[in-house]
Design an enzyme around this catalytic site. Structure first.
Site, PDB file in Angstrom:
ATOM      1  N   LYS A  70       0.866  -1.169   0.000  1.00 29.28           N
ATOM      2  CA  LYS A  70       0.000   0.000   0.000  1.00 29.28           C
ATOM      3  C   LYS A  70       0.904   1.220   0.000  1.00 29.28           C
ATOM      4  O   LYS A  70       1.645   1.462   0.958  1.00 29.28           O
ATOM      5  CB  LYS A  70      -0.925   0.011   1.213  1.00 29.28           C
ATOM      6  N   GLY A  80      -8.194   9.241   9.735  1.00 27.25           N
ATOM      7  CA  GLY A  80      -8.522   9.220  11.153  1.00 27.25           C
ATOM      8  C   GLY A  80      -9.599  10.193  11.583  1.00 27.25           C
ATOM      9  O   GLY A  80      -9.894  10.299  12.778  1.00 27.25           O
ATOM     10  N   ALA A  93      -9.746   5.636   4.289  1.00 26.25           N
ATOM     11  CA  ALA A  93      -9.617   6.813   5.163  1.00 26.25           C
ATOM     12  C   ALA A  93     -10.935   7.570   5.288  1.00 26.25           C
ATOM     13  O   ALA A  93     -11.634   7.821   4.307  1.00 26.25           O
ATOM     14  CB  ALA A  93      -8.527   7.764   4.694  1.00 26.25           C
ATOM     15  N   GLY A  94     -11.258   7.925   6.525  1.00 20.41           N
ATOM     16  CA  GLY A  94     -12.429   8.740   6.811  1.00 20.41           C
ATOM     17  C   GLY A  94     -13.664   7.973   7.223  1.00 20.41           C
ATOM     18  O   GLY A  94     -14.637   8.564   7.698  1.00 20.41           O
ATOM     19  N   ASN A 114      -9.448   1.637   9.795  1.00 19.54           N
ATOM     20  CA  ASN A 114      -8.731   1.311  11.016  1.00 19.54           C
ATOM     21  C   ASN A 114      -9.336   2.064  12.200  1.00 19.54           C
ATOM     22  O   ASN A 114      -9.867   1.481  13.137  1.00 19.54           O
ATOM     23  CB  ASN A 114      -7.251   1.640  10.850  1.00 19.54           C
ATOM     24  N   SER A 115      -9.295   3.402  12.125  1.00 15.79           N
ATOM     25  CA  SER A 115      -9.715   4.230  13.264  1.00 15.79           C
ATOM     26  C   SER A 115     -11.160   3.976  13.672  1.00 15.79           C
ATOM     27  O   SER A 115     -11.484   3.982  14.868  1.00 15.79           O
ATOM     28  CB  SER A 115      -9.532   5.714  12.933  1.00 15.79           C
TER      29      SER A 115
END
Length: 275
Positions: free
Chosen positions: A117, A178, A204-205, A226-227
């Site tokens: 990645k 995040g 992301a987001g 992830n977050s």
């Protein structure tokens, strides 16, 4: 928890294919930010993910099986590692990290794993990826036989250029890393999906399951988060929720939504109703 969508999804959908490798899950998850290794392991299992990503710069490459390392506790016979170059600010740093990532894959028994990645982020405030650096690094790594999955701002022109270079996917951000803001670039992501001949992975987001549903309903091939999981009050429950969101959104996309109308339309026929 019983996965009620599983049988229907298997009947109508093909598995995700990246390069020449097939994955059963369209949800990818990260390995960072968890409070404990046990919570991380439990959450990754609950997510049903086939691919997990880890930042090479934050790993002890020479000692990946140290006691506190999550790598010791994951089943690499059923999970596929996606090393990432998070934290790299230049092309040179990203190329070095990719090489270390390839070595790490060998250490966990995935000697044929050339996935990377690609993230190049010189902007510490907003964490926006460098498009020019990403193009340069992608070209170099593709020539070195890496399977490159580039993380990008949702720019349809850049996405197409990376695809034409030979990237195996494109990974546009939904909103800042995040942030949990959801999909703030719907129109651009929609164009990227319409133009792409490789999988488009929204990255992301993502903040919750409904964001994953929205991404998949657009026609994204997969979602990476992830977050949203690691920062949830109950990470393993959120992981399961997002897994179901990905499946639900995929089913909705395959089903094809109804056309939007400008006015109401009765669900029941009015013919034969006496006045």
């Amino acid at each position: 928890m019983v996965n009620v969508n599983c049988n229907i999804l298997q009947a109508v959908d093909k598995n995700l294919m990246i390069a020449d490798k097939i994955f059963r899950s369209r949800l990818m998850v990260g390995t960072g930010k968890y409070e404990t290794v046990q919570i991380a392991k439990q959450s990754i299992h609950a997510s049903g993910a086939s691919i997990v990503t880890a930042a090479i710069r934050r790993l002890q490459i020479n000692h990946p099986f140290e006691e506190k390392s999550l790598f010791k506790y994951l089943d690499w016979n059923s999970l596929w590692l996606l090393p990432n170059t998070a934290g790299c600010t230049t092309v040179e740093e990203a190329v070095r990290a990719a090489s270390l990532g390839r070595e790490l894959c060998k250490k966990i028994g995935q000697s044929n794993n050339n996935f990377i990645k690609l993230e190049i982020i010189p902007d510490y405030k907003y964490l926006l990826p460098d498009p020019i650096g990403t193009l340069k690094a992608a070209e170099y790594l593709i020539n070195k036989q890496y399977t490159v999955l580039p993380y990008i701002y949702p720019d349809p022109v850049l996405a197409k250029q990376l695809e034409e270079l030979g990237c195996s996917t494109v990974m546009p951000l939904g909103s800042p890393i995040g942030s949990g803001q959801g999909l703030k670039h719907l129109d651009s992501i929609r164009v990227i999906i319409e133009n792409a001949k490789v999988p488009v992975i929204v990255d992301a987001g993502i903040g919750t399951a409904s964001d994953a549903v929205q991404a998949m309903e657009l026609g994204a091939s997969a979602v990476l988060t992830n977050s949203a999981i690691a920062n949830a009050q109950q990470p393993h429950i959120m992981a399961s929720s997002i897994q179901l969101g990905v499946q639900s959104g995929r089913l909705a996309y395959l089903a094809g939504r109804m056309n939007e109308l400008t006015q109401a339309q009765s669900s029941s026929p009015i013919i034969g109703i006496s006045s």
